[in-house]
Design a protein around this motif. Structure first.
Motif, short mmCIF file in Angstrom:
data_model
loop_
_atom_site.label_atom_id
_atom_site.label_comp_id
_atom_site.label_asym_id
_atom_site.label_seq_id
_atom_site.Cartn_x
_atom_site.Cartn_y
_atom_site.Cartn_z
N ASP A 1 27.16 -1.74 -25.42
CA ASP A 1 27.76 -2.96 -24.92
C ASP A 1 27.94 -3.73 -26.49
O ASP A 1 27.27 -3.40 -27.50
N VAL A 2 29.30 -4.47 -26.57
CA VAL A 2 29.63 -5.18 -27.84
C VAL A 2 29.77 -6.51 -27.38
O VAL A 2 30.37 -6.89 -26.16
N SER A 3 29.29 -7.71 -27.95
CA SER A 3 29.32 -9.12 -27.50
C SER A 3 30.56 -9.82 -28.30
O SER A 3 31.31 -9.06 -29.19
N ALA A 4 31.16 -10.64 -27.53
CA ALA A 4 32.30 -11.38 -28.07
C ALA A 4 32.06 -11.94 -29.50
O ALA A 4 32.71 -11.94 -30.32
N ALA A 5 30.54 -12.49 -29.83
CA ALA A 5 30.20 -12.86 -31.03
C ALA A 5 30.20 -11.98 -31.93
O ALA A 5 30.70 -12.14 -33.35
N GLU A 6 29.91 -10.59 -31.70
CA GLU A 6 30.23 -9.51 -32.82
C GLU A 6 31.49 -9.17 -33.01
O GLU A 6 32.14 -8.92 -34.02
N ASP B 1 33.79 -11.56 -32.85
CA ASP B 1 34.47 -12.83 -33.68
C ASP B 1 33.86 -12.43 -35.16
O ASP B 1 34.73 -12.71 -35.97
N ARG B 2 32.60 -12.10 -35.49
CA ARG B 2 32.31 -11.78 -36.72
C ARG B 2 33.10 -10.87 -37.54
O ARG B 2 33.52 -11.00 -38.73
N GLY C 1 32.66 -0.71 -22.90
CA GLY C 1 31.94 -2.13 -22.82
C GLY C 1 32.58 -3.04 -23.99
O GLY C 1 32.54 -4.15 -24.12
N ALA D 1 34.56 -7.93 -24.50
CA ALA D 1 34.22 -8.71 -25.59
C ALA D 1 35.50 -9.04 -26.46
O ALA D 1 35.63 -10.09 -26.91
N ALA E 1 37.61 -11.65 -24.51
CA ALA E 1 36.80 -12.84 -24.51
C ALA E 1 36.92 -13.54 -26.08
O ALA E 1 37.05 -14.55 -25.85
N SER E 2 37.21 -12.89 -26.89
CA SER E 2 37.46 -13.37 -28.31
C SER E 2 38.85 -13.82 -28.30
O SER E 2 39.18 -14.39 -29.35
#
Length: 249
Positions: free
Chosen positions: A51-56, A58-59, A82, A86, A89-90
């Motif tokens: 998985d990868v997060s939206a915060a990652e 965004d970074r 995944g 993200a 969501a970004s």
């Protein structure tokens, strides 16, 4: 099929490194163009399928803005399922493209009338025309140094160029394949608007496949624009194996 996708992942990680530096940002790799040319993108780190997060995401986007690079990501849906949520969501828009492979010799296509389809090398007098044709096909202008950049890549063996030429030596269609070991991607195939519907793009692609095979390439692949274009490439024997995703701001 997993073996094919793994080979493509290795290719995707390797091919930008000839002209870009890689910055590892968590589960993502950002390729940063060194010098002039098409800008690169971010994609999953080689071997990462979690998985990868939206915060990652965004970074990475913040780093792209800092560098003045496009906020763009490319990956294979089936390999890194995944990532899409993200990226969306970004706030990025995701485009789907059929990912197609050709593992055999390729099917024969009719020879277009009134044109010559052949490979173009770095010293060829038609080089500039062959480089410009795909840009014109997509409504863009090549950079002043585009021909020099392609010539350098041809000389280094990083790309191979084919063109369909009229009697005057003007390229009506052209495209490239980019070999890395036994894998190569067909890219940038384009036909001038007033020369379309003559089979020139397929003929150029067939020439690229034949050239790749003559150089020991086992796996040739491409990303089609959409399902209609995929059906055209199916006439050469390409088959859809996955979905290539491109996300842009």
């Amino acid at each position: 099929m997993a073996r094919v996708l793994n080979r493509l992942e290795s290719y995707y990680d390797a091919v930008p490194r000839s002209a870009a530096r890689a910055e590892e940002l968590g589960p993502l790799t950002l390729f940063v163009r060194e010098g002039e040319g098409w800008p690169y993108y971010a994609r999953p780190a080689l071997g990462y399928a979690g998985d990868v997060s939206a915060a990652e995401v965004d970074r990475v986007r913040a780093r792209q803005r800092e560098l003045g690079a496009p906020e763009a990501f490319e990956w294979v849906a089936e390999t890194t399922p995944g990532l899409r949520a993200a990226v969306e969501a970004s706030g990025l828009t995701v485009h789907e493209h059929p990912l197609m492979v050709l593992e055999g010799e390729g099917l024969a296509v009719p020879e277009p009338e009134g044109v010559t389809v052949r490979m173009v090398d770095a010293g060829d007098p038609v080089l500039a025309s062959a480089v410009a044709a795909p840009y014109a096909a997509f409504g863009a202008e090549p950079a002043p140094t585009a021909s020099d950049q392609v010539a350098a890549r041809l000389t280094a063996g990083l790309t191979r160029l084919a063109a369909a030429l009229d009697a005057s030596g003007t390229a009506l269609a052209a495209g490239q394949h980019q070999p890395v070991g036994a894998v190569s991607e067909v890219v940038g195939v384009g036909t001038l608007p007033d020369a379309r519907r003559r089979g020139l793009g397929l003929a150029v692609t067939a020439a690229l496949v034949a050239d790749a095979r003559s150089r020991g390439v086992e796996l040739v692949f491409l990303s089609a624009t959409d399902a209609d274009v995929a059906r055209l490439y199916g006439r050469l024997g390409f088959r859809t194996v996955a979905t290539a995703l491109i996300a842009e701001a």
